[in-house]
Scaffold this motif. Sequence first.
Motif, PDB file in Angstrom:
ATOM      1  N   LEU B 145       0.599  -1.319  -0.044  1.00 33.63           N
ATOM      2  CA  LEU B 145      -0.198   0.011  -0.110  1.00 33.63           C
ATOM      3  C   LEU B 145       0.650   0.908  -0.192  1.00 33.63           C
ATOM      4  O   LEU B 145       0.215   2.167  -0.775  1.00 33.63           O
ATOM      5  CB  LEU B 145      -0.846   0.118   1.344  1.00 33.63           C
ATOM      6  N   SER B 146       2.067   1.201   1.057  1.00 35.09           N
ATOM      7  CA  SER B 146       2.846   2.627   0.790  1.00 35.09           C
ATOM      8  C   SER B 146       3.240   2.679  -1.047  1.00 35.09           C
ATOM      9  O   SER B 146       3.312   3.665  -0.848  1.00 35.09           O
ATOM     10  CB  SER B 146       4.147   2.073   1.883  1.00 35.09           C
ATOM     11  N   GLU B 147       3.955   1.544  -1.327  1.00 35.27           N
ATOM     12  CA  GLU B 147       4.552   1.303  -2.988  1.00 35.27           C
ATOM     13  C   GLU B 147       3.015   2.918  -3.233  1.00 35.27           C
ATOM     14  O   GLU B 147       3.575   3.132  -4.186  1.00 35.27           O
ATOM     15  CB  GLU B 147       4.598   0.448  -3.434  1.00 35.27           C
ATOM     16  N   MET B 148       2.084   1.349  -3.520  1.00 38.31           N
ATOM     17  CA  MET B 148       0.937   1.751  -4.097  1.00 38.31           C
ATOM     18  C   MET B 148       0.825   3.897  -4.319  1.00 38.31           C
ATOM     19  O   MET B 148       0.505   4.582  -5.057  1.00 38.31           O
ATOM     20  CB  MET B 148      -0.706   1.823  -3.589  1.00 38.31           C
ATOM     21  N   GLU B 149       0.588   4.109  -2.139  1.00 40.15           N
ATOM     22  CA  GLU B 149       0.713   5.369  -2.425  1.00 40.15           C
ATOM     23  C   GLU B 149       1.510   6.836  -3.050  1.00 40.15           C
ATOM     24  O   GLU B 149       0.959   7.836  -3.777  1.00 40.15           O
ATOM     25  CB  GLU B 149       0.441   5.827  -0.653  1.00 40.15           C
ATOM     26  N   GLU B 150       2.346   6.032  -2.969  1.00 39.76           N
ATOM     27  CA  GLU B 150       3.971   6.799  -4.103  1.00 39.76           C
ATOM     28  C   GLU B 150       3.178   6.825  -5.438  1.00 39.76           C
ATOM     29  O   GLU B 150       2.861   8.262  -5.713  1.00 39.76           O
ATOM     30  CB  GLU B 150       5.013   5.819  -3.853  1.00 39.76           C
TER      31      GLU B 150
END
Lengths: 220, 220
Positions: B145-150
């Motif tokens: 999800l953190s990568e997604m947020e990027e």
Amino acid sequence: MPAIEDAAARTAPPSGLRERKKRRTRDTLIRSALELFDRKGYERTTVDEIAEAAEVSQRTFFRYFANKEEVALAMQTSVDALFLSTLRSRPPAEAPLAALRGAVLATWEGAGEVVESVVPLALYMRTYRMVESTPQLLAARLRALSEMEERLAREIALREGLDPGADPRPHVLVAAFGGVMRVTARIWGERGEDGLEDLRLLTVAYLDQLGPALAGNWRA
Amino acid sequence: MPAIEDAAARTAPPSGLRERKKRRTRDTLIRSALELFDRKGYERTTVDEIAEAAEVSQRTFFRYFANKEEVALAMQTSVDALFLSTLRSRPPAEAPLAALRGAVLATWEGAGEVVESVVPLALYMRTYRMVESTPQLLAARLRALSEMEERLAREIALREGLDPGADPRPHVLVAAFGGVMRVTARIWGERGEDGLEDLRLLTVAYLDQLGPALAGNWRA
DNA sequence: GGCCAATTGGCAGGCACTGACATAATCTCC
DNA sequence: GGAGATTATGTCAGTGCCTGCCAATTGGCC
């Protein structure tokens, strides 16, 4: 070995020789691990090497830390505990977001001491960055933060006299706050700056953008 | 095997027999894995068992998935890709937060089909909950999800014609939004409700609390 | 000093994951 | 439709993380 116990063990005066020795072993393990991670990288450091550097058996290592990640995140866990207790001592009149914001900044003031009692601050900062760039560690860290957010939400609900199960606002606020904290950590990690002061400035700047970012139309 | 390739492979018509067979093997692995996880639990299922159920060697499993976590999160990864493309097709006039909100709801409309082409929807929902309650999986999911947020932040910056390196607002907005999404996922998981509709309602309710939660004083 | 409880070490083993090489299945081009 | 190149798969050996078990050591206490 959850964070709570750590904090207690660190706060309470070491009663007997046994307790003191355990604390020393634990600190030695952390220091050995972080130094090795810093020198060789996280993945290329084996638990055997850490144990050997700390002069204990591998089996003992796993009695102090549930896994390799935990020792890498040990200092951040301590700082988290410090943050939580700092939040609790904030003036009750402060608005929720202001209390969180104040607590972060205050925590970073006192974090230096807590950290230095175990590892050099510079090593800690490099570890902080290592966590951001090591997928496995980042995952573990994010999970820890997620648990932290749960605790923070309860704390905020308590401050405001709300039932955290009924009112979504504590959870929502903490989620937004936590999200911003992670972004700043990541961006600070991507840049080359080592200083804690840079991290502080970035955090304040980003937190202040929370309101504007949620505003309906940026182009207006 | 990153999400991008998956989405491409899933969208593009399977050219030759080879591609079709690979897709089938992959889907079979996912189905076998999720069924075993559902029946025996994630940790008590070995990769050997998954491979055997899918009638391939263990080595082949690891050619399709980098690790055991990845197969558990495979469907959510597909839905993530769908979400991103849904966001891209949102009307440019929409305000950032409105676009994100609209994209989530629209995604969950179409997600059923994407999921059903590989595993039963009910199994997917149980998997969703399993991820929330399995520490290792939750950690991996949070990282994804953190990568997604990027990616989302870059997309938002693009929509608004901003430089994501200079203006903090895209990152801050997405962080707050992502935070709320995670809270709703967790709370939904804690409650007993299986339905996707419950998740929708919870999401909308919590998203609408973002503004109020950030307001200075709740007691006013 | 001697008993009790807690800590540690050593060992065997399970499981996730990887590199190397051989085999078998598709693809391509004629 | 077959030869040769390409790609997917299987097998095997090995490393590293992590756990259970039992014996040995150490500190706490009378």
